[in-house]
Enzyme design. Sequence first.
Site, PDB file in Angstrom:
ATOM      1  CG  HIS A   1       4.612   2.639  -5.882  1.00 44.07           C
ATOM      2  ND1 HIS A   1       5.869   2.192  -6.205  1.00 44.07           N
ATOM      3  CD2 HIS A   1       4.138   1.739  -4.987  1.00 44.07           C
ATOM      4  CE1 HIS A   1       6.148   1.087  -5.541  1.00 44.07           C
ATOM      5  NE2 HIS A   1       5.099   0.774  -4.795  1.00 44.07           N
TER       6      HIS A   1
ATOM      7  CG  ASP B   1      10.552   1.422  -4.325  1.00 45.34           C
ATOM      8  OD1 ASP B   1       9.446   0.857  -4.360  1.00 45.34           O
ATOM      9  OD2 ASP B   1      10.774   2.545  -4.836  1.00 45.34           O
TER      10      ASP B   1
ATOM     11  N   GLY C   1       7.747  10.229 -10.521  1.00 47.72           N
ATOM     12  CA  GLY C   1       8.348  11.455 -11.048  1.00 47.72           C
ATOM     13  C   GLY C   1       7.433  12.641 -10.843  1.00 47.72           C
TER      14      GLY C   1
ATOM     15  CG  ASN D   1       6.559   3.797  -2.320  1.00 41.01           C
ATOM     16  OD1 ASN D   1       6.288   3.422  -1.179  1.00 41.01           O
ATOM     17  ND2 ASN D   1       6.938   2.964  -3.278  1.00 41.01           N
TER      18      ASN D   1
ATOM     19  N   GLY E   1       4.257   9.339  -5.040  1.00 39.07           N
ATOM     20  CA  GLY E   1       3.715  10.321  -4.113  1.00 39.07           C
ATOM     21  C   GLY E   1       4.088  11.770  -4.402  1.00 39.07           C
TER      22      GLY E   1
ATOM     23  CD  GLU F   1       3.585  -1.200  -9.592  1.00 40.08           C
ATOM     24  OE1 GLU F   1       4.473  -0.807  -8.792  1.00 40.08           O
ATOM     25  OE2 GLU F   1       3.491  -0.788 -10.758  1.00 40.08           O
TER      26      GLU F   1
HETATM   27  P1  13P Z   1       7.872   9.600  -6.729  1.00 37.29           P
HETATM   28  O1  13P Z   1       9.250   9.650  -7.291  1.00 37.29           O
HETATM   29  O2  13P Z   1       6.854  10.121  -7.670  1.00 37.29           O
HETATM   30  O3  13P Z   1       7.776  10.237  -5.385  1.00 37.29           O
HETATM   31  O4  13P Z   1       7.498   8.052  -6.557  1.00 37.29           O
HETATM   32  C1  13P Z   1       8.089   7.321  -5.548  1.00 37.29           C
HETATM   33  C2  13P Z   1       7.836   5.882  -5.723  1.00 37.29           C
HETATM   34  O5  13P Z   1       6.718   5.455  -5.934  1.00 37.29           O
HETATM   35  C3  13P Z   1       8.976   4.975  -5.582  1.00 37.29           C
HETATM   36  O6  13P Z   1       8.606   3.666  -5.822  1.00 37.29           O
END
Ligand code: 13P
Length: 279
Positions: A206, A82, A179, A228, A208, A134
Amino acid sequence: MSLVKMSSLLEYAESRKCAVGAFSVGNMEMVIGAVKAAEETETPIILQIAEKRMKQSPLELMAPMMVSAAENASVPIAVHLDHGLTMECIEKALGYGFTSVMLDGSLLPFEENIELTKKVKRAADKYGATVEAELGVVGGNEGDSAKHEILCTDPDKALEFCERTDIDCLAVAIGNAHGNYPVLPELRFDVLEEIYNKLETPLVLHGGTGITAEMFKKAISLGIRKINIATASFDAAANAAKEYSSSVDKPDYFTLSPKMAEAVYENVKRHINIFSSKH
Ligand code: 13P
């Protein structure tokens, strides 16, 4: 052996009109928890780690564990890099057997993002690995140390980007951020719908953590096939450690370790159940 290409899970998600969860891991407890949730729900998942996290969780240690966990799982699991930041890390991850890679060129000018993504594609093709890229800017700071303002993906640019790079899936920016959200985000479903109508390429969401089940379901109905989740699992593990440690005089690692795995398992299972329900 259940280590699979990420592209096969994107096809699985497309055929069921659902999304596959991509769960970030940083240690053994997180791997154990995520795989247990996948096996128990009999649902494929993606195990992933971002290059930025390798300061605490070195790739040399994490990669063999993630690949082995996938190989030994009773359900199909892909292993994904990732937010790769360097070609060196991409090459290393592929060498360790990751079945999917992402190099985050979203902060680069459009043409440079395309050139870099093509380079990643050439490297991944040698291993038959899947490629995610992305376009637009997802908020927060998963990719590097700076916090970024959200910049929604331009649907026309997204089409051109996918046609010119031939990637397997595209991470879009629709008001999402990495985050914990300070307030519930207003996702731009109008932008997502426009992208979905233009592109054949599976889409990735992303950021999530903190998105509601209803919003996930709406996003899935508009072509999101990979979602994600990172912060929610890291927080679950850290909170389990805090809760246990503050409840006893002398914390014991052998009690703590399964508690952390269990907290991650609960978080992953909750998300799997949302992502894999029929839409
Ligand atoms: P979060 O930390 O908000 O769940 O995002 C995860 C993410 O998109 C990792 O690439």
